[in-house]
Design a protein around this motif. Sequence first.
Motif, PDB file in Angstrom:
ATOM      1  N   UNK A 226      -7.700  -5.827   7.219  1.00  0.00           N
ATOM      2  CA  UNK A 226      -7.738  -7.158   7.434  1.00  0.00           C
ATOM      3  C   UNK A 226      -8.271  -7.882   5.880  1.00  0.00           C
ATOM      4  N   UNK A 227      -8.543  -7.231   4.993  1.00  0.00           N
ATOM      5  CA  UNK A 227      -9.242  -7.941   4.050  1.00  0.00           C
ATOM      6  C   UNK A 227      -8.163  -7.790   2.798  1.00  0.00           C
ATOM      7  N   UNK A 228      -7.002  -7.260   2.823  1.00  0.00           N
ATOM      8  CA  UNK A 228      -5.785  -6.966   1.981  1.00  0.00           C
ATOM      9  C   UNK A 228      -5.832  -7.699   1.009  1.00  0.00           C
ATOM     10  N   UNK A 229      -5.542  -7.551  -0.130  1.00  0.00           N
ATOM     11  CA  UNK A 229      -5.262  -8.344  -1.392  1.00  0.00           C
ATOM     12  C   UNK A 229      -3.905  -8.049  -1.877  1.00  0.00           C
ATOM     13  N   UNK A 230      -3.179  -9.057  -2.911  1.00  0.00           N
ATOM     14  CA  UNK A 230      -1.878  -8.755  -3.191  1.00  0.00           C
ATOM     15  C   UNK A 230      -1.749  -9.022  -4.790  1.00  0.00           C
ATOM     16  N   UNK A 231      -1.259  -8.060  -5.198  1.00  0.00           N
ATOM     17  CA  UNK A 231      -1.188  -8.259  -7.186  1.00  0.00           C
ATOM     18  C   UNK A 231       0.401  -8.497  -7.219  1.00  0.00           C
ATOM     19  N   UNK A 232       0.688  -9.555  -7.669  1.00  0.00           N
ATOM     20  CA  UNK A 232       2.043 -10.216  -7.557  1.00  0.00           C
ATOM     21  C   UNK A 232       2.616 -10.150  -8.759  1.00  0.00           C
ATOM     22  N   UNK A 233       3.462  -8.875  -9.151  1.00  0.00           N
ATOM     23  CA  UNK A 233       3.817  -8.839 -10.653  1.00  0.00           C
ATOM     24  C   UNK A 233       5.241  -9.516 -10.559  1.00  0.00           C
TER      25      UNK A 233
ATOM     26  N   UNK B 251      -5.627 -17.051   0.314  1.00  0.00           N
ATOM     27  CA  UNK B 251      -4.947 -17.317  -0.928  1.00  0.00           C
ATOM     28  C   UNK B 251      -6.011 -16.801  -2.039  1.00  0.00           C
ATOM     29  N   UNK B 252      -7.417 -16.467  -1.688  1.00  0.00           N
ATOM     30  CA  UNK B 252      -8.186 -16.105  -2.500  1.00  0.00           C
ATOM     31  C   UNK B 252      -7.813 -14.691  -2.917  1.00  0.00           C
ATOM     32  N   UNK B 253      -7.284 -13.892  -2.162  1.00  0.00           N
ATOM     33  CA  UNK B 253      -6.731 -12.489  -2.366  1.00  0.00           C
ATOM     34  C   UNK B 253      -5.420 -12.452  -2.854  1.00  0.00           C
ATOM     35  N   UNK B 254      -5.001 -13.365  -3.655  1.00  0.00           N
ATOM     36  CA  UNK B 254      -3.697 -13.447  -3.995  1.00  0.00           C
ATOM     37  C   UNK B 254      -3.775 -13.491  -5.653  1.00  0.00           C
ATOM     38  N   UNK B 255      -3.223 -12.478  -6.392  1.00  0.00           N
ATOM     39  CA  UNK B 255      -3.256 -12.444  -7.783  1.00  0.00           C
ATOM     40  C   UNK B 255      -1.890 -12.569  -8.400  1.00  0.00           C
ATOM     41  N   UNK B 256      -1.541 -13.690  -9.051  1.00  0.00           N
ATOM     42  CA  UNK B 256      -0.298 -13.808  -9.768  1.00  0.00           C
ATOM     43  C   UNK B 256      -0.240 -13.067 -11.116  1.00  0.00           C
ATOM     44  N   UNK B 257       0.650 -12.135 -11.317  1.00  0.00           N
ATOM     45  CA  UNK B 257       0.350 -11.428 -12.619  1.00  0.00           C
ATOM     46  C   UNK B 257       1.855 -11.346 -13.501  1.00  0.00           C
ATOM     47  N   UNK B 258       1.843 -11.775 -14.625  1.00  0.00           N
ATOM     48  CA  UNK B 258       2.951 -11.821 -15.474  1.00  0.00           C
ATOM     49  C   UNK B 258       3.993 -12.965 -15.375  1.00  0.00           C
ATOM     50  N   UNK B 259       3.848 -13.789 -14.563  1.00  0.00           N
ATOM     51  CA  UNK B 259       4.981 -14.933 -14.364  1.00  0.00           C
ATOM     52  C   UNK B 259       5.034 -15.860 -15.509  1.00  0.00           C
ATOM     53  N   UNK B 260       6.095 -16.256 -15.562  1.00  0.00           N
ATOM     54  CA  UNK B 260       6.595 -17.095 -16.617  1.00  0.00           C
ATOM     55  C   UNK B 260       6.985 -18.716 -16.290  1.00  0.00           C
ATOM     56  N   UNK B 261       7.198 -18.649 -14.882  1.00  0.00           N
ATOM     57  CA  UNK B 261       7.406 -20.046 -14.202  1.00  0.00           C
ATOM     58  C   UNK B 261       6.117 -20.431 -13.650  1.00  0.00           C
ATOM     59  N   UNK B 262       5.371 -21.548 -14.392  1.00  0.00           N
ATOM     60  CA  UNK B 262       4.094 -22.059 -13.960  1.00  0.00           C
ATOM     61  C   UNK B 262       4.070 -23.314 -13.055  1.00  0.00           C
ATOM     62  N   UNK B 263       5.376 -23.608 -12.789  1.00  0.00           N
ATOM     63  CA  UNK B 263       5.191 -25.129 -11.968  1.00  0.00           C
ATOM     64  C   UNK B 263       6.037 -24.979 -10.586  1.00  0.00           C
TER      65      UNK B 263
END
Length: 296
Positions: A115-122, A170-182
């Motif tokens: 249940x405590x899963x996180x997501x690293x979103x490359x 949302x606190x377990x979500x990591x956006x990584x390497x994105x170039x679109x910040x909007x």
Amino acid sequence: MDSAGTWAVVGVPSSAAAHSRGLEKAPTALRAAGLLDALRGAGVGVRDDGDLPTATWRAHRGPGEPNDAERVTAGLRDVRERVGAVLDRGERPLVLGGECTVTIGVVAAVAERHPEVALVYVDGGQDLQLPPDHPDEPILDSMGVAHLLDLPGTWEPLAALGHRRPLLDGERLIFFGYSDGEEDTHGHVPAAVRIPVDEVLADPEGAARRALAAVGDSPFVLHFDADVLDYLTLPAADIPTYGRGLDPATLGRALRALGAGPGLRALVCAEVNPDHADEPALRGVVTLLTGALASV
């Protein structure tokens, strides 16, 4: 083969949620480019779990719905079930998409068991678009994270894919390497950790350490979208990113560091379009995936 430490390759040959055809060819193309042999050669225990049914893009939109939404949702239920079966065998899934939406099904399966899963979103983007904001471009492929978070305006059946809502905190979500910040135009996910492309370029291992620190002791899913790469350095993505993405060497360093995270439970490779990629590019993707898992 002892299942402990084994990675099961699950193909999701789908372009149903995409902008056009081609992504459905990726699982076959990556295998043909030597993925399984490369993993075994690097000492990674791997088993081919085969493919789910093919779903090729079509124009099929119901009133008030994203394109082909019912078929996309049904396919992701199949992903959830197949990935769940892999996890229940004590293996870890290496899921070859297909579109970014495949990660919804993967997170649904992992979250049911952790249940405590996180997501690293490359990923080159953040996939936070919402159907009401894009009535003229009703494509679910750019809306996956919005549905994981169950943001206002998501398509109800897809947001309800798993055993809980939202599927991801949302606190377990990591956006990584994105170039679109909007993309988060509504400011719905201020708690997410954001590590943009410039920070990864400057220090890929340091950026990975920051991501893993945000994950903490939680199990996590690692999502890799080919559009995080500068298309001029490795042309494989369905939607190219020119001049703003990562180069393969930098991304490889980051993925190796992320793959060494002890909580890694699943790896998703998405948005590789063989219609856009030649053989060297496909082998480049294989090299990136192998480097990530060889560090586990």
